[in-house]
Design a protein around this motif. Structure first.
Motif, PDB file in Angstrom:
ATOM      1  N   ARG A 141       0.798  -1.215   0.000  1.00 55.19           N
ATOM      2  CA  ARG A 141       0.000   0.000   0.000  1.00 55.19           C
ATOM      3  C   ARG A 141       0.837   1.275   0.000  1.00 55.19           C
ATOM      4  O   ARG A 141       0.297   2.359  -0.228  1.00 55.19           O
ATOM      5  CB  ARG A 141      -0.919   0.005   1.224  1.00 55.19           C
ATOM      6  N   TYR A 142       2.139   1.146   0.274  1.00 55.44           N
ATOM      7  CA  TYR A 142       2.964   2.341   0.444  1.00 55.44           C
ATOM      8  C   TYR A 142       4.291   2.181  -0.282  1.00 55.44           C
ATOM      9  O   TYR A 142       4.747   1.052  -0.507  1.00 55.44           O
ATOM     10  CB  TYR A 142       3.237   2.598   1.938  1.00 55.44           C
ATOM     11  N   SER A 151      10.790   1.987   1.973  1.00 52.50           N
ATOM     12  CA  SER A 151      11.720   2.883   2.676  1.00 52.50           C
ATOM     13  C   SER A 151      13.015   2.167   3.031  1.00 52.50           C
ATOM     14  O   SER A 151      13.675   2.504   4.007  1.00 52.50           O
ATOM     15  CB  SER A 151      11.065   3.445   3.949  1.00 52.50           C
TER      16      SER A 151
END
Length: 286
Positions: free
Chosen positions: A33-34, A37
């Motif tokens: 969903r993101y 990182s």
């Protein structure tokens, strides 16, 4: 699950386990969903049952966070190749390995292949499982008990034994258990027993490996829409799958995968011997 519960899915069945994602309607949602990182940058993960369902979602999310992936699967080649392409779409390498985790020789071979390809192993996700509902305990054959335990818990032992020579300080092991380990299941007696065993295995192994700096944790999903569901239950039960949770629906694999990411990365550096519970609000965990 009563017939009066609200419909959550189209009724459907598959005639073999562990099931095929390509035949499901609707397809499970595996997409992260993101944006990533780099929480697993430079790491290598081996995921059993990594071809579909929760395993696929974990593989793709780990890849987005920078990990190279080896996925182990039984015989679902089409699903495995699709997952490989999804991992490569994220810019990471993916090795697919077909075989039975209930065979200790295969587990050693799978780890050896991952080491040969990537040179190291940082995260082991034990996720492969099977389940066979029966209405009465007398209907559970010795062969079924052996098969369920061999896949669901013996395979976890075998994979850890094979991986241990390659796991260094900072490595993580994550075992998939189930909400059934905590609340039981009248139709899945042998499956629930293996999932309870996984909880005890996880907590015990965490104590054993703490001095080596290897963290061991688990994830206990509730009703998640994976190929195992239509491959296990009749169409009418699939139709209302997940309706008995407080959230009144089944979860999606990409709602579970972040639990594995958290436990695999340094965000969970002070957590070992714990179980996370993405289960739609079931209050039975402890």
């Amino acid at each position: 699950m009563s017939s009066g519960q609200e419909q959550t899915l189209p009724p459907q069945v598959q005639d073999r386990q562990p099931g095929h994602e390509t035949e499901m309607n609707p397809r499970p949602d595996y997409e992260p969903r993101y944006p990533g990182s780099n929480r697993l940058q430079g790491r290598t993960a081996l995921i059993t049952g990594g071809d579909s369902g929760i395993g696929r979602a974990v593989a793709v999310l780990f890849a987005r966070e920078g990990a190279d992936i080896a996925i182990v699967y039984l015989n679902e080649t089409e699903d495995a190749q699709a997952t490989k392409q999804l991992v490569e779409r994220e810019g990471r390498a993916c090795l697919t390995i077909a075989g039975d985790v209930g065979d200790p020789g295969f587990c050693r071979s799978a780890v050896d292949q991952a080491i040969q390809r990537f040179g190291k192993l940082d995260v082991l996700v034990n996720n492969a499982a099977e389940q066979h509902p029966k209405g009465e305990i007398s209907e559970i054959s010795p062969e079924q008990i052996d098969r369920t335990f061999r896949t669901n818990i013996f395979g976890y032992f075998y994979m850890v034994q094979a991986a241990m020579p390659h796991l260094k300080r900072g490595a993580a092991i994550i075992n998939t258990t189930s909400v059934t380990a905590y609340r039981g299941s009248s139709e899945l007696l042998d499956y629930s027993a293996t999932k309870g065993a996984i909880v005890a295995f996880t907590r015990s192994l965490a104590q054993k490996l703490a001095e080596q700096g290897i963290r061991v944790n688990g994830v206990a999903p509730g009703p998640i829409w994976t190929p195992l569901i239509p491959a296990t239950f009749p169409a009418e039960k699939v139709k209302s799958f997940g309706a008995n949770t407080p959230l009144k629906r089944p979860g999606q694999p990409n709602e579970v995968a972040p639990s594995y990411l958290f436990l695999a990365c340094e965000d969970a550096s002070y957590i070992t011997g714990s179980i996370l519970h993405p289960n739609g609000g079931d209050p039975t965990e402890s």
